[in-house]
Design an enzyme around this catalytic site. Structure first.
Site, PDB file in Angstrom:
ATOM      1  N   ASN A 190       0.823  -1.200   0.000  1.00 19.59           N
ATOM      2  CA  ASN A 190       0.000   0.000   0.000  1.00 19.59           C
ATOM      3  C   ASN A 190       0.870   1.268   0.000  1.00 19.59           C
ATOM      4  O   ASN A 190       2.093   1.188  -0.018  1.00 19.59           O
ATOM      5  CB  ASN A 190      -0.965  -0.034   1.197  1.00 19.59           C
ATOM      6  CG  ASN A 190      -2.277   0.644   0.900  1.00 19.59           C
ATOM      7  OD1 ASN A 190      -2.340   1.607   0.141  1.00 19.59           O
ATOM      8  ND2 ASN A 190      -3.339   0.143   1.495  1.00 19.59           N
TER       9      ASN A 190
ATOM     10  N   HIS B 223      24.123   2.039  11.647  1.00 17.54           N
ATOM     11  CA  HIS B 223      25.320   2.863  11.802  1.00 17.54           C
ATOM     12  C   HIS B 223      26.065   2.432  13.059  1.00 17.54           C
ATOM     13  O   HIS B 223      25.439   1.954  14.014  1.00 17.54           O
ATOM     14  CB  HIS B 223      24.937   4.341  11.900  1.00 17.54           C
ATOM     15  CG  HIS B 223      24.180   4.815  10.695  1.00 17.54           C
ATOM     16  ND1 HIS B 223      24.799   5.150   9.528  1.00 17.54           N
ATOM     17  CD2 HIS B 223      22.848   4.962  10.480  1.00 17.54           C
ATOM     18  CE1 HIS B 223      23.887   5.513   8.639  1.00 17.54           C
ATOM     19  NE2 HIS B 223      22.686   5.400   9.199  1.00 17.54           N
TER      20      HIS B 223
ATOM     21  N   THR C 273      12.076  -6.331  15.824  1.00 18.84           N
ATOM     22  CA  THR C 273      13.510  -6.273  16.078  1.00 18.84           C
ATOM     23  C   THR C 273      14.182  -7.642  16.002  1.00 18.84           C
ATOM     24  O   THR C 273      15.398  -7.724  15.938  1.00 18.84           O
ATOM     25  CB  THR C 273      13.793  -5.668  17.467  1.00 18.84           C
ATOM     26  OG1 THR C 273      13.194  -6.507  18.465  1.00 18.84           O
ATOM     27  CG2 THR C 273      13.237  -4.258  17.586  1.00 18.84           C
ATOM     28  N   LYS C 274      13.372  -8.714  16.038  1.00 14.48           N
ATOM     29  CA  LYS C 274      13.895 -10.084  16.018  1.00 14.48           C
ATOM     30  C   LYS C 274      13.034 -10.931  15.100  1.00 14.48           C
ATOM     31  O   LYS C 274      11.894 -10.583  14.788  1.00 14.48           O
ATOM     32  CB  LYS C 274      13.867 -10.673  17.430  1.00 14.48           C
ATOM     33  CG  LYS C 274      14.788  -9.937  18.367  1.00 14.48           C
ATOM     34  CD  LYS C 274      14.820 -10.565  19.726  1.00 14.48           C
ATOM     35  CE  LYS C 274      15.805  -9.736  20.535  1.00 14.48           C
ATOM     36  NZ  LYS C 274      15.971 -10.043  21.850  1.00 14.48           N
TER      37      LYS C 274
ATOM     38  N   LYS D 154       0.133 -15.225  19.377  1.00 12.27           N
ATOM     39  CA  LYS D 154      -0.678 -16.390  19.021  1.00 12.27           C
ATOM     40  C   LYS D 154       0.027 -17.150  17.910  1.00 12.27           C
ATOM     41  O   LYS D 154       0.624 -16.558  17.013  1.00 12.27           O
ATOM     42  CB  LYS D 154      -2.054 -15.953  18.551  1.00 12.27           C
ATOM     43  CG  LYS D 154      -3.011 -17.086  18.253  1.00 12.27           C
ATOM     44  CD  LYS D 154      -4.408 -16.553  17.916  1.00 12.27           C
ATOM     45  CE  LYS D 154      -5.342 -17.738  17.648  1.00 12.27           C
ATOM     46  NZ  LYS D 154      -6.689 -17.281  17.336  1.00 12.27           N
TER      47      LYS D 154
END
Length: 184
Positions: free
Chosen positions: A83, A113, A163-164, A181
């Site tokens: 989108n 960085h 982040t993981k 879930k």
């Protein structure tokens, strides 16, 4: 023979983001980007993506306005829908699997960085790939960070910061994004 800065970039090593080959690739991407976002005809936009991206699958569609750094590091599977106002910072490879739906304003951020401020002054950075499986749904405003893999059939809630890695067939939400879930 030593690696070029572009080869370092694609292998996850520190590289000079101001290297001429890298900045030339970005400049080429900006030309495609401007043509893509200005084009009204969907078929012509698809033709632009075929010339611009490493791969764009059959039946895939990206709504303008769209931004990516390189395009040549972007692999989009078949029947992917993205989108409006998505951003892909593809300093490393970004791979999006077949039949994945991506909401508005989603960001894919492969570059990082150095933490040391003196190192940042020199213009070095590194990047890690992002991989999105097939049949995923990434909700509006989600941010997918460098090095993340999202498994097939997974839904990421709107506004989540991933982040993981997230396993296949999961529903995951939040900041940081966590599985809430598991499906079947």
């Amino acid at each position: 023979m030593p690696k070029t800065e572009h080869e370092k970039q694609l292998s996850g090593d520190l590289y000079n983001a101001f290297d001429k080959e890298i900045t030339n690739l970005q400049a080429t991407s900006r030309v495609f980007l401007n043509k893509f976002n200005a084009e009204i005809d969907k078929t012509k936009r698809y033709d632009i993506m075929k010339k611009w991206f490493k791969n764009i699958g059959d039946g895939s569609y990206i709504e303008p306005n769209f931004f990516c750094d390189f395009g040549c590091h972007l692999v989009v599977g078949n029947n992917v829908y993205m989108n409006t106002n998505c951003t892909i910072l593809d300093s490393a490879m970004v791979t999006i699997g077949d039949y994945t739906l991506i909401g508005s304003g989603v960001q894919f951020c492969t570059p990082m960085h150095p933490i040391d401020p003196i190192s940042r002054r020199s213009g070095v950075e590194y990047a890690n790939p992002i991989t999105i499986g097939k049949d995923c749904w990434i909700g509006s405003g989600a941010i997918i960070l460098h090095g993340v893999t999202i498994g097939d059939g997974t839904t990421i809630g709107a506004g989540s910061i991933v982040t993981k890695d997230i396993p296949a067939n999961s529903i995951a939400v939040g900041n940081p994004c966590k599985v809430i879930k598991t499906l079947n």
